[in-house]
Design an enzyme around this catalytic site. Structure first.
Site, short mmCIF file in Angstrom:
data_model
loop_
_atom_site.label_atom_id
_atom_site.label_comp_id
_atom_site.label_asym_id
_atom_site.label_seq_id
_atom_site.Cartn_x
_atom_site.Cartn_y
_atom_site.Cartn_z
N GLY A 189 0.80 -1.21 0.00
CA GLY A 189 0.00 0.00 0.00
C GLY A 189 0.84 1.27 0.00
CB SER A 190 2.86 2.84 -1.47
OG SER A 190 2.75 1.82 -2.44
NE ARG A 191 0.43 10.96 -2.93
CZ ARG A 191 0.20 12.00 -2.15
NH1 ARG A 191 -0.47 11.84 -1.03
NH2 ARG A 191 0.65 13.18 -2.46
#
EC number: 4.1.1.65
Length: 232
Positions: A189-191
């Site tokens: 999970g990240s961006r």
């Protein structure tokens, strides 16, 4: 037909996931020896781990000047922002498009456009929710500057999130990249932030679902104004 059906669900796995799947598999065998129901829970977790590290083939548009999404996920922000100072790209704001990846998205990152990597800069930081605005400034990040064939530059920033604690970048300064080529991943999970060259408008909208290496994010040659959209 059965083979086609299986290929829908079974995807290649990124090599970063090999050790994790192996660990999950060994633990699953131990759980079966302890108590069979626990073993089946382990099977489910092992399958999930394999799914998380999947690395499917993507069909990337090859027309010159197209910028594609560097990540699977949802467009969470579109705003003017100064690129990370460590890249040395100057103080002028650029249009930033942020793509948020949840734990169910494919986490392999791809080059938004072909060019040469002119800078790679890692900066430690916090692990705030990656969907927050301030995550771009406060969180751990790894930034890349890519010089295009016409001399313009684009920036791509991998940002760690609340759960993501491991940024993997497989390129360095001087590495040539093709549009849609794999360059790294972020675990759990990240961006990804993309900083567009001056005058280039995004062709995506807030909330739009993106597919890395396939969804066209912007077009260097397009005079079209920034798009708007609504969820229906």
């Amino acid at each position: 037909m059965a083979i086609d059906l299986l290929s829908t669900f079974i995807k290649p796995m990124h090599r970063e996931g090999t050790k994790f799947v192996a660990i999950f598999a060994v633990v699953t065998l131990v759980l079966f020896l302890i108590w069979e129901p626990l073993g089946w829970i382990g099977v489910g977790l092992t399958v999930w781990c394999y799914y998380f590290f999947r690395d499917p083939v993507r069909v990337t548009p090859t027309r010159e000047g197209l910028i594609v999404s560097p990540a699977d996920g949802v467009v969470s922000l579109i705003e003017p922002a100064v690129p990370p100072a460590e890249l040395g790209m100057g103080p002028a704001p650029m249009t930033r498009v942020s793509v948020f990846m949840n734990v169910f998205d494919c986490h392999v990152n791809r080059a938004p456009i072909g060019g040469t990597v002119t800078a790679v800069a890692y900066r430690p930081g916090k692990f705030l929710n990656a969907s927050l605005d301030k995550a771009s400034e406060d969180n751990e990040r790894n930034a890349l500057a890519i010089r295009l064939a016409d001399g313009r530059q684009i920036a791509v920033v991998q940002i760690a999130g609340l759960v993501a604690r491991r940024i993997l970048c497989e390129v360095r300064e001087g590495t040539p990249l093709l549009t849609g080529e794999r360059f790294g991943m972020i675990r759990f999970g990240s961006r990804l932030d993309v900083y567009l060259p001056e005058g280039v408008q995004p062709l995506v909208c807030l909330g739009q679902v993106m597919t890395s290496g396939e969804t066209v994010l912007a077009d260097l040659a397009s005079p079209e104004a920034r798009r708007t959209g609504a969820a229906r």
